[in-house]
Write an enzyme that holds these catalytic residues in place. Structure first.
Site, mmCIF file in Angstrom:
data_model
loop_
_atom_site.group_PDB
_atom_site.id
_atom_site.type_symbol
_atom_site.label_atom_id
_atom_site.label_comp_id
_atom_site.label_asym_id
_atom_site.label_seq_id
_atom_site.Cartn_x
_atom_site.Cartn_y
_atom_site.Cartn_z
ATOM 1 N N ARG A 173 0.831 -1.205 0.000
ATOM 2 C CA ARG A 173 0.000 0.000 0.000
ATOM 3 C C ARG A 173 0.861 1.249 0.000
ATOM 4 O O ARG A 173 0.501 2.278 -0.527
ATOM 5 C CB ARG A 173 -0.859 0.025 1.277
ATOM 6 C CG ARG A 173 -2.200 -0.619 1.127
ATOM 7 C CD ARG A 173 -2.913 -0.581 2.457
ATOM 8 N NE ARG A 173 -2.138 -1.278 3.480
ATOM 9 C CZ ARG A 173 -2.006 -0.903 4.752
ATOM 10 N NH1 ARG A 173 -2.594 0.170 5.183
ATOM 11 N NH2 ARG A 173 -1.300 -1.616 5.606
ATOM 12 N N ARG A 234 2.854 -15.410 7.823
ATOM 13 C CA ARG A 234 1.879 -16.136 8.640
ATOM 14 C C ARG A 234 1.107 -17.085 7.729
ATOM 15 O O ARG A 234 0.756 -16.733 6.597
ATOM 16 C CB ARG A 234 0.896 -15.175 9.309
ATOM 17 C CG ARG A 234 1.441 -14.438 10.532
ATOM 18 C CD ARG A 234 1.730 -15.355 11.710
ATOM 19 N NE ARG A 234 2.199 -14.629 12.881
ATOM 20 C CZ ARG A 234 3.490 -14.379 13.147
ATOM 21 N NH1 ARG A 234 4.434 -14.795 12.328
ATOM 22 N NH2 ARG A 234 3.819 -13.723 14.242
ATOM 23 N N GLU A 263 -0.763 -24.055 12.918
ATOM 24 C CA GLU A 263 0.472 -24.390 13.653
ATOM 25 C C GLU A 263 0.176 -24.919 15.048
ATOM 26 O O GLU A 263 -0.706 -24.372 15.700
ATOM 27 C CB GLU A 263 1.345 -23.137 13.807
ATOM 28 C CG GLU A 263 2.094 -22.812 12.576
ATOM 29 C CD GLU A 263 2.951 -21.559 12.717
ATOM 30 O OE1 GLU A 263 3.414 -21.241 13.829
ATOM 31 O OE2 GLU A 263 3.162 -20.906 11.690
ATOM 32 N N HIS A 281 8.579 -22.862 11.760
ATOM 33 C CA HIS A 281 8.494 -21.464 12.218
ATOM 34 C C HIS A 281 9.773 -21.027 12.940
ATOM 35 O O HIS A 281 9.745 -20.705 14.136
ATOM 36 C CB HIS A 281 7.264 -21.261 13.113
ATOM 37 C CG HIS A 281 6.805 -19.831 13.149
ATOM 38 N ND1 HIS A 281 5.505 -19.454 13.297
ATOM 39 C CD2 HIS A 281 7.510 -18.664 13.047
ATOM 40 C CE1 HIS A 281 5.411 -18.129 13.308
ATOM 41 N NE2 HIS A 281 6.634 -17.622 13.154
HETATM 42 C C1 GLV Z 1 7.613 -14.523 14.207
HETATM 43 O O1 GLV Z 1 6.903 -15.069 13.421
HETATM 44 C C2 GLV Z 1 7.359 -13.234 14.723
HETATM 45 O O2 GLV Z 1 6.296 -12.671 14.437
HETATM 46 O O3 GLV Z 1 8.212 -12.727 15.446
#
Ligand code: GLV
Length: 314
Positions: A173, A234, A263, A281
């Site tokens: 944006r 995410r 997750e 992650h």
């Molecule tokens: C990891 O995914 C964070 O948001 O720090």
């Protein structure tokens, strides 16, 4: 009883890092494993992991709460409407994890484009002889990297593309003229155009109502045949069923994922595929970075419980 001490609830999993900060004499820490429910009490501060949902049901147990210092740059685990309604400030851990997350993103880019995990398995199994068409991958030089989101992490990923000879375009944006001047990146306003023209798409937007499911079936269909998708942001941004189908059919050459919708569960269809590299992650998981994340979260916590302005409010 804690007398006049300031009680704070801190995720048990970050206990190791306590050695790097000072705990004021009037502060009392209570360690809370992320698997345990938040107890009721007169706690003034909460330092949760990203895997703890902080919503009204948590806030009502902590009527004296003065700060939520999230141990993450992302804050989609926190219901900001609920914290705002109660006047509880929230902080995250930006900047300190930018480099580590960009490095990890590049680990996935290289692993997927050069089929490193498949190759490693083959080498280990001893089922190979040198062959001119063995495990051919995608050459990066001359190819286009499309960044979805050009904030701190997106830009750091873009910068790392230049020594690999890639062209960088971004969808955001906000225009980033300094980033453009620095590496010759170009902003493209249409998401569809980025998807249709990039050889490699890397996701760096926050998860929010606007970005949940941003990359769905239609968006994947618009991507270039044989393109690669990388997600270190995410899981909820990508429709994982649609991604599985595109990887199975060969529409996409491959994908590299560090984050998932449910997750720590990962869909079976993703686990079955050999053209996807799956990580648990670990974007910011370096010793230096995790220590800095804790130091920053702790500082925010200590400021918050004394009603002082937070260093990195969200
Ligand atoms: C990891 O995914 C964070 O948001 O720090």
């Amino acid at each position: 009883m804690s007398g006049s001490k300031i009680r704070v609830l801190v995720a048990e999993e970050v206990r190791y890092f306590l050695q790097f900060v000072e705990v004021p004499a009037d502060v009392q820490i209570e360690w809370l494993p992320t698997s345990a429910a938040v107890p009721e009490g007169d706690y003034k501060g909460l330092l949760p992991l990203l895997s703890r949902r902080v919503d009204e049901s948590v806030l009502e147990r902590l009527p004296q709460l003065m700060v939520v210092a999230n141990f993450a740059v992302g804050f989609d685990n926190i219901d900001l409407d609920a914290t705002r309604a109660r006047g509880v400030p929230v902080s995250n851990t930006p900047d300190v994890l930018t480099g580590a997350t960009a490095d990890l993103t590049w680990s996935l880019i290289l692993a997927v484009s050069r089929r490193i995990v498949e190759a490693e398995r083959l080498a280990r199994e001893g089922k190979w002889t040198w062959h001119p068409t063995l495990l051919l991958g995608m050459q990066l030089s001359g190819r286009r990297l499309g960044l979805l989101g050009a904030g701190r992490i997106g830009q750091a990923v873009g910068r790392r593309a230049i020594p690999f000879g890639m062209e960088v375009v971004y969808w955001d944006r906000i225009e980033q003229p300094e980033f453009e001047a620095e590496i010759g990146a170009r902003r493209i306003e249409s998401l569809d155009e980025v998807l249709a023209s990039a050889d490699l798409v890397s996701i760096h937007v926050q998860l929010s109502e606007e970005t949940a499911g941003l990359i769905g079936r239609d968006q994947i269909a618009r991507m270039k045949d044989g393109a690669i998708l990388i997600n270190t942001a995410r899981g909820g941004i990508v429709d994982e069923d649609a991604l599985c189908e595109a990887l199975e059919s060969g529409k996409l050459r491959g994908a590299g994922l560090d984050v998932y919708e449910g997750e720590p569960q990962i869909r079976e269809c993703l686990k079955r595929l050999s053209n996807v590299v799956l990580l648990p992650h670990v974007g910011s998981a370096t010793e230096d970075t995790r220590r800095k994340m804790f130091e920053l979260a702790w500082e925010n916590l200590m400021l918050g419980v004394r009603r002082e302005p937070l260093l990195t409010p969200v």
